[in-house]
Write a protein that holds these residues in place. Structure first.
Motif, mmCIF file in Angstrom:
data_model
loop_
_atom_site.group_PDB
_atom_site.id
_atom_site.type_symbol
_atom_site.label_atom_id
_atom_site.label_comp_id
_atom_site.label_asym_id
_atom_site.label_seq_id
_atom_site.Cartn_x
_atom_site.Cartn_y
_atom_site.Cartn_z
ATOM 1 N N THR A 245 -17.884 20.093 -12.275
ATOM 2 C CA THR A 245 -17.847 20.198 -13.729
ATOM 3 C C THR A 245 -17.832 21.678 -14.115
ATOM 4 N N PRO A 246 -17.543 21.981 -15.388
ATOM 5 C CA PRO A 246 -17.643 23.388 -15.824
ATOM 6 C C PRO A 246 -19.034 23.981 -15.624
ATOM 7 N N HIS A 247 -20.060 23.094 -15.498
ATOM 8 C CA HIS A 247 -21.426 23.558 -15.251
ATOM 9 C C HIS A 247 -21.737 23.636 -13.758
ATOM 10 N N LYS A 248 -20.697 23.497 -12.924
ATOM 11 C CA LYS A 248 -20.786 23.670 -11.468
ATOM 12 C C LYS A 248 -21.582 22.565 -10.778
ATOM 13 N N GLN A 249 -21.554 21.370 -11.356
ATOM 14 C CA GLN A 249 -22.155 20.202 -10.723
ATOM 15 C C GLN A 249 -21.086 19.488 -9.898
ATOM 16 N N VAL A 250 -21.382 19.226 -8.653
ATOM 17 C CA VAL A 250 -20.449 18.515 -7.782
ATOM 18 C C VAL A 250 -20.558 17.022 -8.059
ATOM 19 N N VAL A 251 -19.407 16.398 -8.398
ATOM 20 C CA VAL A 251 -19.420 14.971 -8.745
ATOM 21 C C VAL A 251 -18.572 14.135 -7.794
ATOM 22 N N TRP A 252 -17.882 14.783 -6.865
ATOM 23 C CA TRP A 252 -17.079 14.061 -5.870
ATOM 24 C C TRP A 252 -16.749 15.008 -4.726
ATOM 25 N N THR A 253 -16.813 14.482 -3.505
ATOM 26 C CA THR A 253 -16.357 15.245 -2.349
ATOM 27 C C THR A 253 -15.592 14.323 -1.412
ATOM 28 N N LEU A 254 -14.690 14.908 -0.657
ATOM 29 C CA LEU A 254 -14.025 14.219 0.448
ATOM 30 C C LEU A 254 -14.121 15.127 1.666
ATOM 31 N N ASP A 255 -14.810 14.635 2.679
ATOM 32 C CA ASP A 255 -14.966 15.358 3.937
ATOM 33 C C ASP A 255 -14.100 14.652 4.974
ATOM 34 N N GLY A 256 -12.969 15.272 5.301
ATOM 35 C CA GLY A 256 -12.017 14.652 6.205
ATOM 36 C C GLY A 256 -12.067 15.174 7.619
ATOM 37 N N ARG A 257 -13.125 15.876 7.962
ATOM 38 C CA ARG A 257 -13.228 16.418 9.317
ATOM 39 C C ARG A 257 -13.182 15.282 10.346
ATOM 40 N N GLY A 258 -12.346 15.487 11.351
ATOM 41 C CA GLY A 258 -12.079 14.441 12.316
ATOM 42 C C GLY A 258 -10.718 13.815 12.108
ATOM 43 N N GLU A 259 -10.230 13.841 10.866
ATOM 44 C CA GLU A 259 -8.892 13.347 10.535
ATOM 45 C C GLU A 259 -8.001 14.479 10.049
ATOM 46 N N LEU A 260 -8.566 15.360 9.218
ATOM 47 C CA LEU A 260 -7.832 16.494 8.672
ATOM 48 C C LEU A 260 -8.313 17.774 9.357
ATOM 49 N N LEU A 261 -7.402 18.711 9.587
ATOM 50 C CA LEU A 261 -7.788 19.971 10.212
ATOM 51 C C LEU A 261 -7.949 21.086 9.182
ATOM 52 N N GLU A 262 -6.866 21.432 8.495
ATOM 53 C CA GLU A 262 -6.918 22.527 7.522
ATOM 54 C C GLU A 262 -6.093 22.171 6.288
ATOM 55 N N PRO A 263 -6.498 21.132 5.542
ATOM 56 C CA PRO A 263 -5.734 20.753 4.349
ATOM 57 C C PRO A 263 -5.682 21.896 3.341
#
Length: 282
Positions: A245-263
Protein backbone atom coordinates in the motif's frame (compact mmCIF):
# COMPACT_ATOMS: atom_id res chain seq x y z
CA UNK A 1 4.83 -21.44 -5.04
CA UNK A 2 3.93 -19.83 -1.75
CA UNK A 3 1.26 -17.11 -1.59
CA UNK A 4 0.69 -14.92 1.46
CA UNK A 5 -1.51 -11.93 2.25
CA UNK A 6 -5.10 -10.78 2.06
CA UNK A 7 -5.17 -10.36 -1.73
CA UNK A 8 -5.28 -12.84 -4.61
CA UNK A 9 -3.82 -12.23 -8.08
CA UNK A 10 -3.44 -13.89 -11.44
CA UNK A 11 -0.32 -12.77 -13.24
CA UNK A 12 2.03 -13.33 -16.13
CA UNK A 13 5.77 -12.92 -15.60
CA UNK A 14 9.08 -13.36 -17.36
CA UNK A 15 11.98 -15.35 -15.94
CA UNK A 16 14.99 -14.63 -18.18
CA UNK A 17 17.23 -16.97 -16.21
CA UNK A 18 15.09 -19.95 -17.27
CA UNK A 19 14.01 -18.48 -20.61
CA UNK A 20 10.33 -18.71 -19.72
CA UNK A 21 7.18 -16.61 -19.64
CA UNK A 22 4.67 -18.03 -17.17
CA UNK A 23 0.99 -17.54 -16.38
CA UNK A 24 0.38 -18.11 -12.66
CA UNK A 25 -3.03 -18.40 -11.00
CA UNK A 26 -4.28 -17.11 -7.64
CA UNK A 27 -3.07 -20.23 -5.85
CA UNK A 28 0.47 -20.00 -7.23
CA UNK A 29 0.09 -22.74 -9.85
CA UNK A 30 1.62 -22.40 -13.31
CA UNK A 31 -1.22 -22.59 -15.84
CA UNK A 32 0.80 -22.01 -18.98
CA UNK A 33 4.42 -21.44 -19.96
CA UNK A 34 6.36 -20.34 -23.01
CA UNK A 35 9.85 -21.79 -23.29
CA UNK A 36 13.11 -20.62 -24.87
CA UNK A 37 12.40 -16.88 -24.50
CA UNK A 38 15.72 -15.04 -24.42
CA UNK A 39 16.30 -11.68 -22.77
CA UNK A 40 12.69 -10.78 -21.88
CA UNK A 41 12.51 -7.93 -19.36
CA UNK A 42 9.12 -6.46 -20.29
CA UNK A 43 5.78 -7.92 -21.35
CA UNK A 44 2.17 -6.93 -21.90
CA UNK A 45 -1.06 -8.87 -22.14
CA UNK A 46 -3.14 -6.72 -24.47
CA UNK A 47 -6.92 -6.17 -24.19
CA UNK A 48 -7.23 -8.57 -27.15
CA UNK A 49 -5.55 -11.33 -25.12
CA UNK A 50 -2.41 -11.17 -27.25
CA UNK A 51 1.02 -11.16 -25.61
CA UNK A 52 3.70 -8.59 -26.50
CA UNK A 53 7.25 -9.16 -25.33
CA UNK A 54 10.76 -7.95 -26.30
CA UNK A 55 13.73 -10.28 -26.58
CA UNK A 56 17.41 -10.25 -27.40
CA UNK A 57 20.46 -12.48 -27.15
CA UNK A 58 21.88 -15.66 -28.62
CA UNK A 59 19.69 -17.97 -30.68
CA UNK A 60 16.98 -15.35 -31.18
CA UNK A 61 16.56 -12.10 -33.07
CA UNK A 62 16.66 -8.76 -31.29
CA UNK A 63 13.23 -7.16 -31.34
CA UNK A 64 9.74 -8.01 -30.19
CA UNK A 65 7.03 -10.58 -30.85
CA UNK A 66 3.25 -10.41 -30.53
CA UNK A 67 1.58 -13.78 -30.01
CA UNK A 68 -2.09 -14.61 -30.42
CA UNK A 69 -3.84 -16.46 -27.61
CA UNK A 70 -3.40 -19.74 -29.49
CA UNK A 71 0.38 -19.21 -29.61
CA UNK A 72 0.59 -18.25 -33.28
CA UNK A 73 2.68 -15.23 -34.22
CA UNK A 74 0.67 -12.09 -34.98
CA UNK A 75 3.56 -9.75 -35.72
CA UNK A 76 7.26 -9.24 -35.12
CA UNK A 77 9.81 -6.46 -35.32
CA UNK A 78 13.51 -7.08 -35.80
CA UNK A 79 16.35 -4.72 -34.92
CA UNK A 80 19.87 -5.05 -33.50
CA UNK A 81 21.17 -4.95 -29.94
CA UNK A 82 19.37 -5.00 -26.60
CA UNK A 83 15.74 -4.03 -26.05
CA UNK A 84 14.54 -3.81 -22.46
CA UNK A 85 11.31 -1.84 -22.90
CA UNK A 86 8.28 -1.90 -25.18
CA UNK A 87 4.72 -0.66 -24.86
CA UNK A 88 1.52 -1.28 -26.87
CA UNK A 89 -0.12 2.03 -27.81
CA UNK A 90 -3.87 2.70 -28.21
CA UNK A 91 -3.40 3.48 -31.92
CA UNK A 92 -2.01 -0.01 -32.57
CA UNK A 93 1.64 1.04 -32.77
CA UNK A 94 4.28 -0.38 -30.45
CA UNK A 95 6.83 1.81 -28.67
CA UNK A 96 10.34 0.36 -28.57
CA UNK A 97 13.50 1.48 -26.78
CA UNK A 98 16.58 0.59 -28.84
CA UNK A 99 19.86 0.77 -26.93
CA UNK A 100 22.24 0.35 -29.84
CA UNK A 101 20.53 2.98 -31.95
CA UNK A 102 19.99 5.32 -28.95
CA UNK A 103 16.37 5.99 -29.76
CA UNK A 104 12.73 5.35 -29.08
CA UNK A 105 10.66 4.34 -32.09
CA UNK A 106 7.00 3.71 -32.78
CA UNK A 107 6.40 0.74 -35.04
CA UNK A 108 3.08 0.36 -36.85
CA UNK A 109 1.26 -2.99 -37.35
CA UNK A 110 3.06 -3.55 -40.67
CA UNK A 111 6.49 -3.28 -39.00
CA UNK A 112 7.22 0.20 -40.34
CA UNK A 113 8.87 2.81 -38.10
CA UNK A 114 6.50 5.78 -38.12
CA UNK A 115 8.17 7.92 -35.42
CA UNK A 116 11.70 8.19 -34.07
CA UNK A 117 12.92 10.05 -30.98
CA UNK A 118 16.73 10.18 -30.72
CA UNK A 119 18.18 9.78 -27.23
CA UNK A 120 21.22 12.00 -26.71
CA UNK A 121 23.58 9.79 -24.73
CA UNK A 122 27.33 9.22 -24.41
CA UNK A 123 28.31 6.20 -22.37
CA UNK A 124 28.14 2.42 -22.23
CA UNK A 125 25.54 1.11 -24.66
CA UNK A 126 24.20 -1.35 -22.08
CA UNK A 127 23.30 1.53 -19.75
CA UNK A 128 21.53 3.67 -22.35
CA UNK A 129 17.88 2.71 -21.85
CA UNK A 130 15.60 0.58 -19.74
CA UNK A 131 11.83 1.17 -19.66
CA UNK A 132 10.25 3.44 -22.26
CA UNK A 133 6.68 4.61 -21.90
CA UNK A 134 4.19 6.92 -23.60
CA UNK A 135 1.21 8.72 -22.05
CA UNK A 136 -1.37 10.86 -23.80
CA UNK A 137 0.93 13.89 -23.64
CA UNK A 138 4.55 12.71 -23.28
CA UNK A 139 7.19 10.03 -23.73
CA UNK A 140 9.35 8.79 -20.84
CA UNK A 141 12.74 7.07 -21.01
CA UNK A 142 14.80 5.60 -18.16
CA UNK A 143 18.56 6.19 -18.64
CA UNK A 144 20.54 4.34 -15.95
CA UNK A 145 23.79 5.45 -17.58
CA UNK A 146 23.12 9.07 -16.63
CA UNK A 147 20.86 8.48 -13.60
CA UNK A 148 17.86 10.24 -15.08
CA UNK A 149 14.34 9.75 -16.36
CA UNK A 150 13.67 11.98 -19.32
CA UNK A 151 10.30 13.34 -20.33
CA UNK A 152 9.91 14.16 -24.03
CA UNK A 153 7.13 16.13 -25.67
CA UNK A 154 5.02 14.40 -28.29
CA UNK A 155 7.06 16.14 -30.99
CA UNK A 156 10.18 14.41 -29.64
CA UNK A 157 11.80 17.45 -28.01
CA UNK A 158 13.18 17.09 -24.49
CA UNK A 159 10.87 18.68 -21.92
CA UNK A 160 12.36 17.70 -18.57
CA UNK A 161 14.94 15.50 -16.90
CA UNK A 162 14.40 13.94 -13.47
CA UNK A 163 17.56 13.14 -11.50
CA UNK A 164 17.23 9.67 -10.00
CA UNK A 165 19.14 7.07 -8.00
CA UNK A 166 21.48 4.60 -9.64
CA UNK A 167 20.54 1.52 -11.65
CA UNK A 168 16.93 2.48 -12.37
CA UNK A 169 14.66 0.34 -14.49
CA UNK A 170 10.88 0.87 -14.47
CA UNK A 171 8.84 4.08 -14.57
CA UNK A 172 5.20 5.12 -14.18
CA UNK A 173 4.05 8.65 -14.98
CA UNK A 174 1.98 10.09 -12.14
CA UNK A 175 -1.05 12.37 -12.50
CA UNK A 176 0.66 15.14 -10.50
CA UNK A 177 3.31 15.49 -13.20
CA UNK A 178 5.99 13.49 -11.47
CA UNK A 179 7.05 9.86 -11.73
CA UNK A 180 7.47 6.66 -9.78
CA UNK A 181 10.54 4.63 -10.72
CA UNK A 182 12.22 1.40 -9.63
CA UNK A 183 15.91 0.82 -9.05
CA UNK A 184 18.48 -1.32 -7.27
CA UNK A 185 17.81 0.73 -4.12
CA UNK A 186 14.01 0.30 -4.18
CA UNK A 187 11.14 2.41 -5.53
CA UNK A 188 10.85 6.19 -5.40
CA UNK A 189 8.22 8.77 -6.28
CA UNK A 190 9.17 12.27 -7.44
CA UNK A 191 6.88 15.25 -7.76
CA UNK A 192 6.73 17.43 -10.88
CA UNK A 193 9.73 19.42 -9.63
CA UNK A 194 11.83 16.31 -9.07
CA UNK A 195 11.54 16.26 -5.28
CA UNK A 196 11.44 12.80 -3.72
CA UNK A 197 8.07 12.48 -1.95
CA UNK A 198 7.88 8.70 -1.34
CA UNK A 199 10.46 5.96 -0.98
CA UNK A 200 10.39 2.20 -0.49
CA UNK A 201 13.70 0.55 0.40
CA UNK A 202 14.96 -2.66 1.95
CA UNK A 203 14.95 -0.94 5.34
CA UNK A 204 11.17 -0.49 5.07
CA UNK A 205 10.51 -4.16 4.20
CA UNK A 206 13.43 -6.23 5.47
CA UNK A 207 11.37 -9.42 5.18
CA UNK A 208 11.23 -8.94 1.38
CA UNK A 209 15.02 -8.66 0.97
CA UNK A 210 14.84 -6.07 -1.79
CA UNK A 211 17.78 -6.58 -4.13
CA UNK A 212 16.72 -4.82 -7.33
CA UNK A 213 13.17 -3.73 -8.13
CA UNK A 214 12.54 -3.94 -11.89
CA UNK A 215 8.90 -4.40 -12.88
CA UNK A 216 6.14 -2.35 -11.29
CA UNK A 217 2.39 -2.05 -11.76
CA UNK A 218 0.07 0.46 -10.13
CA UNK A 219 -3.25 -1.12 -9.21
CA UNK A 220 -6.65 0.56 -9.35
CA UNK A 221 -6.78 0.80 -5.55
CA UNK A 222 -3.49 2.75 -5.52
CA UNK A 223 -1.28 -0.12 -4.36
CA UNK A 224 1.89 -1.14 -6.19
CA UNK A 225 3.05 -4.61 -7.20
CA UNK A 226 6.80 -5.04 -7.68
CA UNK A 227 9.10 -7.67 -9.10
CA UNK A 228 12.18 -8.09 -6.91
CA UNK A 229 14.92 -9.24 -9.29
CA UNK A 230 17.53 -11.60 -7.88
CA UNK A 231 20.12 -11.38 -10.63
CA UNK A 232 23.84 -10.69 -10.32
CA UNK A 233 24.48 -13.24 -7.60
CA UNK A 234 21.38 -12.77 -5.43
CA UNK A 235 19.34 -15.78 -6.55
CA UNK A 236 16.93 -17.08 -3.87
CA UNK A 237 17.74 -14.28 -1.43
CA UNK A 238 14.33 -12.61 -1.38
CA UNK A 239 10.60 -12.65 -2.10
CA UNK A 240 10.19 -12.28 -5.86
CA UNK A 241 6.83 -10.49 -6.10
CA UNK A 242 4.98 -8.38 -3.55
CA UNK A 243 2.21 -5.78 -3.26
CA UNK A 244 2.37 -2.80 -0.93
CA UNK A 245 0.00 0.00 0.00
CA UNK A 246 1.11 3.65 -0.14
CA UNK A 247 1.66 3.24 3.63
CA UNK A 248 4.15 0.42 2.89
CA UNK A 249 1.98 -2.40 4.23
CA UNK A 250 2.54 -5.70 2.44
CA UNK A 251 -0.81 -7.21 1.43
CA UNK A 252 0.29 -9.95 -0.99
CA UNK A 253 3.45 -11.88 -1.80
CA UNK A 254 4.41 -14.63 -4.21
CA UNK A 255 7.53 -16.61 -3.35
CA UNK A 256 8.40 -18.74 -6.36
CA UNK A 257 11.76 -20.03 -5.22
CA UNK A 258 12.14 -23.57 -6.45
CA UNK A 259 10.12 -22.83 -9.60
CA UNK A 260 11.33 -19.36 -10.60
CA UNK A 261 14.99 -18.32 -10.67
CA UNK A 262 15.23 -14.60 -11.46
CA UNK A 263 11.82 -13.27 -12.57
CA UNK A 264 12.17 -9.77 -13.97
CA UNK A 265 8.75 -8.30 -14.66
CA UNK A 266 5.06 -9.04 -14.37
CA UNK A 267 1.55 -7.96 -15.25
CA UNK A 268 -1.36 -8.47 -12.86
CA UNK A 269 -4.15 -9.96 -14.94
CA UNK A 270 -7.12 -9.22 -12.67
CA UNK A 271 -6.84 -5.50 -13.52
CA UNK A 272 -8.44 -3.88 -16.60
CA UNK A 273 -5.98 -4.61 -19.43
CA UNK A 274 -7.08 -1.60 -21.48
CA UNK A 275 -6.33 0.80 -18.64
CA UNK A 276 -3.06 -0.96 -17.77
CA UNK A 277 -1.80 -0.69 -21.36
CA UNK A 278 -3.22 2.65 -22.44
CA UNK A 279 -2.53 4.94 -19.46
CA UNK A 280 -0.11 3.05 -18.85
CA UNK A 281 -0.08 1.70 -15.29
CA UNK A 282 3.16 -0.26 -15.52
Amino acid sequence: MKITGTKKHRLVCSDPATGRILWINEEGDVERALEHIKGCFDLWVLPTGQLLYPHFGKNTFDGYTVLNEDGSVARTYETQHEIFGVQPLPCGNILVGELGQKRMVEVDPTGKIVKEIPIAYEGKQHECLRSVRKTKDAYFAVLPGTNEVRRYRLDGSLEKSFSIRHDAFGVIAKEHGGILYTSMEGAFELDADGNEIWALTDADLPEMNIRWLLGVQQLKDGNYVFSNWMGHGHRDEGIQFFEVTPHKQVVWTLDGRGELLEPATLQILDENAEEVCDLPLR
